[in-house]
Motif scaffolding. Structure first.
Motif, mmCIF file in Angstrom:
data_model
loop_
_atom_site.group_PDB
_atom_site.id
_atom_site.type_symbol
_atom_site.label_atom_id
_atom_site.label_comp_id
_atom_site.label_asym_id
_atom_site.label_seq_id
_atom_site.Cartn_x
_atom_site.Cartn_y
_atom_site.Cartn_z
ATOM 1 N N LYS A 58 0.839 -1.200 0.000
ATOM 2 C CA LYS A 58 0.000 0.000 0.000
ATOM 3 C C LYS A 58 0.874 1.250 0.000
ATOM 4 C CE LYS A 58 -4.226 1.756 0.366
ATOM 5 N NZ LYS A 58 -5.248 1.588 -0.704
ATOM 6 N N LEU A 59 1.975 1.226 0.744
ATOM 7 C CA LEU A 59 2.891 2.364 0.792
ATOM 8 C C LEU A 59 3.602 2.583 -0.538
ATOM 9 C CD1 LEU A 59 4.454 1.799 4.344
ATOM 10 C CD2 LEU A 59 2.948 3.686 3.666
ATOM 11 N N LEU A 60 3.769 1.524 -1.316
ATOM 12 C CA LEU A 60 4.429 1.638 -2.622
ATOM 13 C C LEU A 60 3.553 2.357 -3.644
ATOM 14 C CD1 LEU A 60 6.114 -1.880 -3.027
ATOM 15 C CD2 LEU A 60 7.277 0.326 -2.740
ATOM 16 N N GLY A 61 2.260 2.436 -3.385
ATOM 17 C CA GLY A 61 1.356 3.118 -4.308
ATOM 18 C C GLY A 61 1.327 2.446 -5.666
ATOM 19 N N TYR B 51 -5.528 -3.747 -7.379
ATOM 20 C CA TYR B 51 -6.346 -4.442 -6.384
ATOM 21 C C TYR B 51 -6.438 -3.641 -5.087
ATOM 22 C CZ TYR B 51 -7.329 -7.843 -2.660
ATOM 23 O OH TYR B 51 -7.835 -8.491 -1.563
ATOM 24 N N LEU B 52 -5.307 -3.168 -4.598
ATOM 25 C CA LEU B 52 -5.294 -2.428 -3.339
ATOM 26 C C LEU B 52 -6.121 -1.155 -3.427
ATOM 27 C CD1 LEU B 52 -1.512 -2.835 -2.404
ATOM 28 C CD2 LEU B 52 -3.458 -4.097 -1.461
ATOM 29 N N ASP B 53 -6.172 -0.551 -4.612
ATOM 30 C CA ASP B 53 -6.912 0.697 -4.789
ATOM 31 C C ASP B 53 -8.418 0.523 -4.652
ATOM 32 O OD1 ASP B 53 -4.609 2.138 -5.135
ATOM 33 O OD2 ASP B 53 -4.730 2.225 -7.324
ATOM 34 N N ILE B 54 -8.923 -0.702 -4.852
ATOM 35 C CA ILE B 54 -10.369 -0.891 -4.757
ATOM 36 C C ILE B 54 -10.788 -1.443 -3.396
ATOM 37 C CG2 ILE B 54 -10.609 -1.226 -7.244
ATOM 38 C CD1 ILE B 54 -10.991 -4.216 -6.693
ATOM 39 N N LEU B 55 -9.818 -1.708 -2.534
ATOM 40 C CA LEU B 55 -10.165 -2.161 -1.193
ATOM 41 C C LEU B 55 -10.741 -0.994 -0.393
ATOM 42 C CD1 LEU B 55 -7.098 -4.398 -0.209
ATOM 43 C CD2 LEU B 55 -9.383 -5.142 -0.906
#
Length: 228
Positions: free
Chosen positions: A71-74, A82-86
């Motif tokens: 998440k920190l890596l953006g 995937y992380l952006d839609i969590l």
């Protein structure tokens, strides 16, 4: 870019981006509507490669730290889409404020939440001590760790879906497949095929779902007191 085989006729995320999935067209009984390759899944082996010094820590702890790292890596993270839609906020009891917790007084849930949250925090602190020369504690905050932990507790699948020979408790996140909300008695089959490198997980509906209806998964029976 994450590569999946999601039939867009059947798989439509809600416009409010809160994680619900709706059928964009009628899904027939015994119809496969989504397939995700193992190679894009977030697994314990992947997480342990990123944090090899955490050998003595649980799968959940290492995976949680890996999610924080990614998440920190953006946008530099392979898993960014995937992380952006969590969801930013996951409403498990771990995030209840004092007023909310007051309503749980004298219940099994209240004691479970308190004990589990304290144990999770102790694991978090111990892990950061081991990683003191590797990560910045100001970035790997308790709030971010607890968010990642809750992502896993609410979305993870058993790693045996990737490797049926794996007998020890382990977890895996399958992007997009985990967006389906849980509903008891939903008829759905998880079908794995192939090996760890080339395999896939497919969702097959066991019942007809009309266009516009929400599509559900079934993680099995869960008690009110269960709080991973």
């Amino acid at each position: 870019m994450l590569q999946t085989h999601i039939d867009r006729r059947y798989f439509l995320l809600d416009s409010d981006n809160v994680g619900s999935v709706y059928a964009n067209d009628t899904v027939q009984e015994n119809e496969a509507f989504a397939t995700v390759p193992f190679r894009i899944a977030i697994t314990e082996p992947v997480a342990r490669k990123a944090f090899p010094m955490l050998e003595g820590f649980s799968c959940r702890t290492v995976l949680s730290l890996f999610l924080v790292q990614q998440k920190l890596l953006g946008n530099q993270s392979f898993y960014a889409p995937y992380l952006d839609i969590l969801p930013d906020h996951i409403m498990t009891p771990f995030f209840y404020n004092d007023e909310d917790l007051h309503y749980l007084t004298n219940t099994n849930i209240a004691n479970t939440v308190k004990e589990r949250k304290q144990a999770i925090y102790q694991d978090y602190e111990r892990a950061l001590q081991v990683l003191a020369d590797t990560v910045n504690k100001q970035e790997y905050t308790w709030e971010r760790f607890l968010w990642a932990y809750s992502v896993l507790s609410s979305r993870a699948f058993p790693y045996s879906l990737v490797d049926p020979q794996h007998t020890e408790g382990s977890e895996v996140l399958f992007p997009l497949l985990d967006a389906l909300n849980h509903k008891p008695n939903t008829k759905i089959t998880w079908v794995r095929s192939g090996d760890e490198e080339t395999g896939t997980l497919t969702f097959v509906s066991g019942q007809q779902v009309a266009a516009g209806e929400q599509m559900y998964n079934n993680y099995g029976p869960k008690s009110n007191e269960e709080c991973k």
